[in-house]
Design an enzyme around this catalytic site. Structure first.
Site, PDB file in Angstrom:
ATOM      1  N   GLY A  47     -20.389   2.746  -1.336  1.00 28.33           N
ATOM      2  CA  GLY A  47     -21.692   2.925  -0.793  1.00 28.33           C
ATOM      3  C   GLY A  47     -22.816   3.107  -1.798  1.00 28.33           C
ATOM      4  N   GLY A  57     -21.825   5.914   4.497  1.00 27.76           N
ATOM      5  CA  GLY A  57     -20.815   5.719   3.872  1.00 27.76           C
ATOM      6  C   GLY A  57     -21.606   5.746   2.332  1.00 27.76           C
ATOM      7  N   LYS A  67       0.930  -1.122  -0.034  1.00 22.85           N
ATOM      8  CA  LYS A  67       0.013  -0.091   0.202  1.00 22.85           C
ATOM      9  C   LYS A  67       0.485   1.596  -0.340  1.00 22.85           C
ATOM     10  CE  LYS A  67      -4.415   0.690   0.662  1.00 22.85           C
ATOM     11  NZ  LYS A  67      -5.626   0.168  -0.660  1.00 22.85           N
ATOM     12  N   GLY A  73     -20.719   6.450  -0.993  1.00 20.86           N
ATOM     13  CA  GLY A  73     -19.054   6.942  -1.922  1.00 20.86           C
ATOM     14  C   GLY A  73     -19.263   6.136  -2.994  1.00 20.86           C
ATOM     15  N   LYS A  74     -17.477   5.811  -3.747  1.00 17.32           N
ATOM     16  CA  LYS A  74     -17.689   5.416  -4.865  1.00 17.32           C
ATOM     17  C   LYS A  74     -18.040   4.341  -4.469  1.00 17.32           C
ATOM     18  CE  LYS A  74     -12.873   6.923  -5.659  1.00 17.32           C
ATOM     19  NZ  LYS A  74     -11.800   6.241  -5.342  1.00 17.32           N
TER      20      LYS A  74
END
Length: 359
Positions: free
Chosen positions: A187, A182, A82, A184-185
């Site tokens: 959810g 959430g 990461k 977002g992307k």
């Protein structure tokens, strides 16, 4: 916080941690490679305004370890890594900074493949790819997989189906109430799958644009003011889909749901929370197990992207989750412990094959 103990040994188990800086563009990044036992490390790049370098380091160490376990459970021949870029993406992100970062990724000669994460998007990967070959999550125009949130949400949905079967006897969320933190992307796609399956959805988000999207796209979603209001609602399933640490000493005692299955990484705020969930009779499906659809999607780019092939593999998260939940029940351990054991077993057994010499 240090990467090494006072005796000089690695306190984190990581193979390599690389600090990257380019003063002219303002780039400050850290790349963490936890393990390459199964292959080159794959994991996204997070662009986030951390409070300090120590906070950035702590995040990259935790996230890269999680990627090793995620990739192992997903059946990928890839290790875990990461990266984090320390800064506010709204102000600091530039072509120069992203390309400088790409040069550092290239300098690792394929030990680490990057992809999108919080604060980075498909167009950013296309820019980074102008300096390095080791990029996934690229646009469809450049032969990539596009938005990896699509299969992340699909995989979470499959894990949730397996948890529903384990808890209520049927692999469906029909008639159940799911709370999504959430939109977002991930959810937003998860909400679509749940509504199509017949579930009622309650949700919250700190972003007004996400709430506006929900009102327009799925007016049947019940929107609540904040996470506290969400977790104290009458839920069957709680789906944390924002940043990590969603399950902590304050939220778990308030949680009414019987199942926790969500797309966020590192949902457990600290070790021991999984035991608290179990004591309360709440089934927790490990995040790195159920949210692996995205890494499955971008990993498919390495051999030439095929969406249907990637989706089929992401659908397999249902069977893997089912296996781990049954393993946890049989062995009398939390699902998180069972998942760790299975991932570690694969890393050890398959990784050992590298000791067989090939000329």
């Amino acid at each position: 916080m240090g990467v090494f103990d006072t005796d000089g040994t690695d306190a984190t188990g990581h193979e390599q941690v690389v600090f990257c800086q380019d003063r002219q563009t303002g780039l400050k990044a850290i790349i963490g490679i936890y393990s390459t036992a199964l292959g080159p490390a794959l994991g996204g790049t997070r662009f986030y305004p951390y409070e300090s370098e120590d906070a950035a380091l702590a995040d990259v160490l935790k996230l890269s370890r999680g990627m090793a376990y995620k990739n192992a459970l997903a059946g990928l021949d890839l290790g875990g890594g990461k990266a984090v870029i320390w800064g506010d993406p709204a102000r600091a992100k530039s072509e120069g900074l992203l390309r400088a970062y790409g040069r550092f990724v290239e300098s690792l000669h394929g030990r680490y493949y990057t992809a999108c994460d919080v604060g980075t998007y498909v167009p950013d990967m296309d820019v980074i790819a102008r300096e390095t070959r080791y990029v996934t999550g690229r646009s469809l125009e450049h032969g990539g997989a596009g938005d990896s949130s699509i299969l992340t949400a699909w995989g979470v949905f499959q894990g949730m189906r397996a948890a529903a079967e384990h808890t209520w006897g049927r692999p469906t969320l029909a008639g159940r109430t799911v709370g999504i933190a959430g939109l977002g992307k991930v959810g937003k796609y998860l909400a679509g799958h749940l509504i199509e399956d017949g579930a009622a959805v309650i949700a919250t988000d700190v972003n007004e644009a996400a709430l506006s999207w929900a009102r327009t796209t799925y007016p049947q979603i019940e929107l609540v003011a904040d996470t506290r209001a969400l977790i104290t609602s009458e839920l069957d399933v709680y789906a944390p889909c924002a940043l990590g640490g969603a399950l902590d000493d304050d939220t778990v005692p308030l949680l009414r749901a019987k199942v926790v299955t969500g797309g966020a990484n590192n949902q457990l705020a600290h070790p021991g929370i999984e035991k608290t969930l179990a004591e309360r009779g709440i089934l927790y499906t490990p995040d790195y197990l159920v949210n692996a659809g995205g890494v499955i999607q971008v990993a498919d780019e390495i051999e030439g992207f095929n969406f249907e092939r990637a989706k089929l593999r992401a659908t397999g998260i249902f069977e893997t989750t089912r296996r781990i939940l049954e393993m946890a029940r049989t062995e009398g351990v939390a699902p998180a412990v069972a998942a760790d054991r299975l991932a570690e077993q694969r890393m050890a057994e398959v990784g050992r094959l590298r000791s067989i010499y090939l000329s």
